[in-house]
Every structure is written in C-alpha cells, then in structure tokens.
Design an enzyme around this catalytic site. Sequence first.
Site, PDB file in Angstrom:
ATOM      1  N   SER A  59      42.473  33.218  41.593  1.00 50.16           N
ATOM      2  CA  SER A  59      42.099  32.916  40.213  1.00 50.16           C
ATOM      3  C   SER A  59      41.513  31.517  40.079  1.00 50.16           C
ATOM      4  CB  SER A  59      43.326  33.035  39.306  1.00 50.16           C
ATOM      5  OG  SER A  59      43.963  34.267  39.518  1.00 50.16           O
TER       6      SER A  59
HETATM    7  N1  SAH Z   1      47.794  35.417  41.978  1.00 40.71           N
HETATM    8  C1  SAH Z   1      46.722  35.571  42.954  1.00 40.71           C
HETATM    9  C2  SAH Z   1      45.461  36.158  42.386  1.00 40.71           C
HETATM   10  C3  SAH Z   1      45.649  37.494  41.790  1.00 40.71           C
HETATM   11  S1  SAH Z   1      44.363  38.662  42.092  1.00 40.71           S
HETATM   12  C4  SAH Z   1      46.420  34.252  43.662  1.00 40.71           C
HETATM   13  O1  SAH Z   1      47.025  33.237  43.320  1.00 40.71           O
HETATM   14  O2  SAH Z   1      45.607  34.266  44.577  1.00 40.71           O
HETATM   15  C5  SAH Z   1      45.284  40.095  41.626  1.00 40.71           C
HETATM   16  C6  SAH Z   1      46.095  40.689  42.738  1.00 40.71           C
HETATM   17  O3  SAH Z   1      46.896  41.704  42.165  1.00 40.71           O
HETATM   18  C7  SAH Z   1      45.245  41.364  43.805  1.00 40.71           C
HETATM   19  O4  SAH Z   1      45.547  40.832  45.065  1.00 40.71           O
HETATM   20  C8  SAH Z   1      45.647  42.842  43.700  1.00 40.71           C
HETATM   21  O5  SAH Z   1      45.669  43.503  44.945  1.00 40.71           O
HETATM   22  C9  SAH Z   1      47.038  42.739  43.111  1.00 40.71           C
HETATM   23  N2  SAH Z   1      47.532  43.927  42.440  1.00 40.71           N
HETATM   24  C10 SAH Z   1      46.882  44.771  41.602  1.00 40.71           C
HETATM   25  N3  SAH Z   1      47.709  45.756  41.178  1.00 40.71           N
HETATM   26  C11 SAH Z   1      48.931  45.516  41.760  1.00 40.71           C
HETATM   27  C12 SAH Z   1      50.194  46.165  41.724  1.00 40.71           C
HETATM   28  N4  SAH Z   1      50.411  47.269  40.998  1.00 40.71           N
HETATM   29  N5  SAH Z   1      51.200  45.636  42.444  1.00 40.71           N
HETATM   30  C13 SAH Z   1      51.028  44.534  43.196  1.00 40.71           C
HETATM   31  N6  SAH Z   1      49.857  43.863  43.271  1.00 40.71           N
HETATM   32  C14 SAH Z   1      48.818  44.348  42.562  1.00 40.71           C
END
Ligand code: SAH
Length: 211
Positions: A59
């Site tokens: 992000s």
């Molecule tokens: N917090 C992260 C960025 C988030 S990007 C950082 O600091 O880098 C969003 C992430 O959520 C992605 O890696 C995606 O694979 C994950 N995601 C999406 N749906 C999800 C779910 N149901 N359970 C766990 N992770 C999930």
Amino acid sequence: MIDEQQMEFVLNLRQSGISDNTVLAAMERIPRAAFLDGVFKDRAFENRPLPISCGQTISQPTVVAQMTQALEVTKRCKVLEIGTGSGYQAAVLSRLARRVYSIERHRPLAQQARAVLQGLGIANVTVITGDGGHGLPDQSPFDRILVTAAAEDPPAALLNQLKPGGIMVIPVGQSDVVQNLIKIVKTENGLEYSELSEVRFVPLLSGVAKD
Ligand code: SAH
C-alpha cells in the site's frame, strides 16, 4: 541509524496530515525497501503503492499511516491484520502493539513476509496462510482488526472476533471502484461507523490461493 531519505519520508507523512507521533516514529523505524523486490527497492520512499509478488501491491505509505493512526494501537493490543501482502503494514503494527497476527491467502507472500520480518528481528508478528475472511478464532478476541483488502461489507466473522471497546478499520466497497475506508468501534450499544477517506485496495477474496 536513520538516514536522510527515511527522515524525509516521515516528514512527508506529517505534511500529509498524519499527526500521531507514535505512528510516525514506528514508520521511521521500518525500512519499506526491505519489503520490496528488485527494481522497486529504489522506489520505496515514493508515496505510491508498488507491485509485490503474486500480482498484489504494497500500500501507499500515507494510506498505511492513516489506517494505523485510525486503529489507535497501544502496547497492550493484540492485533489481527487481514492481507499480509509484503508484511510492511504488519511490521509497522509490530512496533505499536503487543502481538500481531496477520493472515495472507497467497502462501508465497506469507513465506516471504515471514522471512523479511525475521530478518528485521521482528518477533511479535505471526503470519498465517489462510482465508482471513474467517478471522482467527483460536486467537480471538482481538483489540484491533485491520483489513487491508476491500470487502463489500465488513465480514461478520471479523466483527464477532473484535473485543468490546475494540476498533476495526476496513476499506468497504466494490473492487475496481473507489472504496471508503471505514472505522468501526464496538461499543456497549453496538457498532459505530465512521468514514475516513476514499481509498483503492485489491479485493478481499475467499479461499487460499492455489500458488
Ligand atoms: N498489507 C499489505 C498490503 C495489502 S495488499 C502490505 O503491507 O504490503 C492486500 C493483500 O490481501 C494481498 O496480498 C491479498 O492476497 C490479500 N488478501 C485478499 N483477500 C484475502 C483473504 N481473504 N485472506 C487473506 N488475505 C487476503
């Protein structure tokens, strides 16, 4: 030793309206470059989301700061993050909280995040491969829950795993369009919602990814 670029990075966060000094201090201490690969390492100080493995993104720093600030984390807090991605947000939380659990549906991302966190000597974060939409019943309830992927509605399982007095921050809305970052406080009288800003996140998907 905190270098000049890192100081400027934090100054920019302050200028963007982040006023909580504990959040700024935490972000000053975590090198975003460590969570990026290859050519993107050099762009760690840019206030932009950047690509990570598995087609996902780390992000934007101001969004990480804003979400962290809204979560009002203290040293007593047990925090659950959904969407580990690179592990950067979890690392920032680790400096403010007692314990952080972070769930990621892509196994390779979870493994990589674990390795980076370990390399930085961060020992109070547990990364789990799984579907974060179900939360983590074994470790619940949580003082704080941060969802870093967009859901159409806050998942009921997560709201149920929030302690009374707890806070959840989550981007709500359909993918591909602008979503609203929402703060939810669990009070004696029910859930109180407030809208923080417009954001864009990848969608919260169900199930563990097949990779
Ligand atoms: N917090 C992260 C960025 C988030 S990007 C950082 O600091 O880098 C969003 C992430 O959520 C992605 O890696 C995606 O694979 C994950 N995601 C999406 N749906 C999800 C779910 N149901 N359970 C766990 N992770 C999930």
